[in-house]
Design an enzyme around this catalytic site. Structure first.
Site, PDB file in Angstrom:
ATOM      1  N   GLU A 329       0.812  -1.217   0.000  1.00 40.18           N
ATOM      2  CA  GLU A 329       0.000   0.000   0.000  1.00 40.18           C
ATOM      3  C   GLU A 329       0.851   1.275   0.000  1.00 40.18           C
ATOM      4  OE1 GLU A 329      -4.113  -1.415   2.129  1.00 40.18           O
ATOM      5  OE2 GLU A 329      -2.490  -0.811   3.471  1.00 40.18           O
ATOM      6  N   VAL A 330       1.758   1.366  -0.932  1.00 43.72           N
ATOM      7  CA  VAL A 330       2.668   2.519  -0.993  1.00 43.72           C
ATOM      8  C   VAL A 330       2.109   3.562  -1.966  1.00 43.72           C
ATOM      9  CG1 VAL A 330       5.010   3.296  -1.459  1.00 43.72           C
ATOM     10  CG2 VAL A 330       4.624   1.015  -0.477  1.00 43.72           C
TER      11      VAL A 330
END
Length: 535
Positions: A329-330
């Site tokens: 989830e960057v």
């Protein structure tokens, strides 16, 4: 499981103690009160009692128990069997009904070491005969940690007889041969969204042993808080919720030691480069900017120097061969919207996606330099799988089919798909946890060998000390049987094991574990007055 008698010294003669009239437990599997179900079980129909001074005997064992791991495990086993009842106990050689007494448990371990190694032999064989004066149950294992599993199984054969006020073993003789299906059987806890006090963490570890789970994945820090002391960078725990909601470095070492003495590895996770806003509370230069604080600054050497310091400190206490570096989830927007980082990207001819790859691979190299093998969440594989360190373990969580793709690429994998094995999804019933199969759609034996196992995840957004146990149990136990028991022994229809799981849930309650009712999802309340067996 065939041929295990040739692997474990002295086991084969134990078969001679098994009477001819015994029946296969799998002919009537719901009569068994064992969870997770062992690989092979045979039993009879007699009753035995535990002597008042039931003792541990280790004559002939190569393992000398220098750290008292076996002795403490034996004492814990007796404690959960007695359930704080006052036991009268028999002293004579036979009970009033002619049944025999068990004088003790004879444990023979063929390895002299108690080093907790991932992938080490966890098998055991347990025999409770119905003859012999004095009579001893016999437990043989390769390692002390296999013996601890055997003690857990033995504890489930024992029952406190309320009328006679003694501990009895029903359905003897027992002959159980057992070993895990997967080497990695994990439970994630999250101390960043809510702080979990040390006694709560220890209670979770104790309850894991009852289902033979062997990896505690400690998701220590995240966006919201950084509660752990890092000696190399002491301001990091400024990101804790409060001065009291912290873990000292010695606390972390204590958790590792406490778990290790119970055969449980502790997998530490620092999730980088995203999920790390709290790091900047102590070191603001880690933020891309004051107003854009996540992910960590990819352009700064200090970022990687700090990661190196953290992992150097970790290597002193977290001795598990794996480290989890996150990578999920960057959102890289801050990198391109922060002028100095945007300038750095252009200078190095990188896009945001290139910088994400660069960060993950550089963090992997740092972890490798400290002797760790790396676990990363699946987004790293989905985005640049062919660039990952070839020893990377990809941790699935997003969707189906990932395990097959990862193993087809020659990488190892752990399954935690969120639709089936996320405990914070409280609408997911235990049947879905039980039915979730790591080998689904994977027929190739080589690919199957790359599936280390699986992990149920207790994310902490809505979990703290008040509700963690009833959210974990009994649904985690359903997954634990999937990970332990041979595939051919698993029920095709989960409802077939309802009676046995309901009994285990009651057993957890008796042992002081706040396991929720089976009916419904997680964290449900009993519907109405009634027996725990029916809830």
């Amino acid at each position: 499981m065939r041929g295990i008698a040739t692997k474990i010294s002295g086991v084969a003669p134990l078969f001679l103690l098994f009477i001819a009239g015994a029946v296969s437990a799998f002919e009537d599997i719901e009569k068994l009160r064992i969870w997770p179900l062992p690989a092979e079980v045979n039993h009879g129909g007699r009753r035995m009692y535990l002597s008042e001074d039931f003792k541990l005997v280790t004559e002939g064992s190569k393992y000398e128990d220098p750290s008292a791991i076996l002795k403490e495990g034996f004492d814990r086993m007796l404690a959960v069997v007695r359930l704080s009842h006052v036991v009268s106990g028999h002293r004579n050689s036979s009970g009033s009904d002619g049944s025999s007494l068990l004088q003790g448990l004879h444990v023979i371990i063929s390895s002299s070491t108690d080093e907790l190694e991932y992938g080490a032999d966890e098998s055991y064989r347990l025999v409770v005969a119905s003859q012999g004066k004095p009579s001893y149950a016999q437990l043989e294992a390769k390692s002390v940690y296999g013996a601890l599993h055997g003690l857990q199984t033995f504890s489930q054969l024992c029952h406190f007889n309320m009328k006679k006020k003694v501990i009895e073993v029903l359905m003897t003789p027992w002959n159980i041969t057992d070993q895990p299906r997967f080497s990695y059987r994990g439970l994630l806890i999250d101390t960043s969204r809510h702080y979990l006090p040390l006694p709560v963490m220890k209670n979770v570890i104790d309850s894991m042993t009852y289902t033979k789970l062997n990896v505690l994945h400690w998701h220590i820090v995240d966006t919201q808080s950084f509660p752990l002391e890092i000696p190399s960078y002491p301001k990091l725990w400024n990101g804790a919720y409060s001065p009291t909601q912290r873990y000292t470095f010695e606390d972390a070492a204590e958790i590792v030691n406490y778990a290790g003495r119970r055969g449980i590895h502790v997998l530490a996770e620092i999730d980088v480069p995203g999920h790390a806003l709290s790091w900047g509370k102590g070191y603001p230069s880690l933020w891309p900017s004051k107003n854009c604080q996540e992910p960590l600054d990819v352009s700064s050497d200090f970022t990687f120097k700090l990661i190196d310091g953290i992992l150097s400190d970790f290597s002193k206490i977290f001795k598990f061969k794996f480290i989890h570096l996150g990578g999920d989830e960057v959102n890289t927007t801050c990198w391109s919207t922060t002028p100095r980082i945007s300038k750095w990207l252009k200078k190095h001819r990188m896009t945001e996606a290139d910088a994400y790859e660069y960060f993950v691979l550089r963090a992997q190299k740092i972890a490798s330099s400290h002797g760790y093998e790396i676990i990363n969440w699946e987004e790293t594989f989905n985005n640049f799988g062919n660039k990952l360190n070839p020893k990377t373990v990809v941790h699935n969580w997003l969707g189906t089919g990932v395990v097959g793709r990862v193993t087809a690429a020659g990488l190892r994998c752990i399954m935690s798909n969120q639709d089936k094995w996320y405990l914070d999804h409280i609408d997911t019933p235990w049947q879905m946890f039980y039915a979730n199969e790591p080998f689904e759609m994977i027929r190739d034996k080589k690919q199957q060998s790359l599936v280390l196992g699986g992990e149920v995840c207790m994310w902490g957004e809505h979990i703290d000390a008040s509700d963690i146990e009833q959210t974990i149990w009994p649904r985690a136990a359903a997954a634990a049987e999937r990970l332990w028991t041979p595939y051919t022994k698993l029920a095709e229809n989960p409802d077939k094991v309802t009676t046995r799981l309901a009994h285990f849930r009651c057993l957890l309650n008796e042992r002081g574990v706040a396991a929720a009712p089976l009916v419904g999802g997680g964290r449900v309340a009993p519907f109405e007055p009634g027996s725990c067996l029916a809830q």
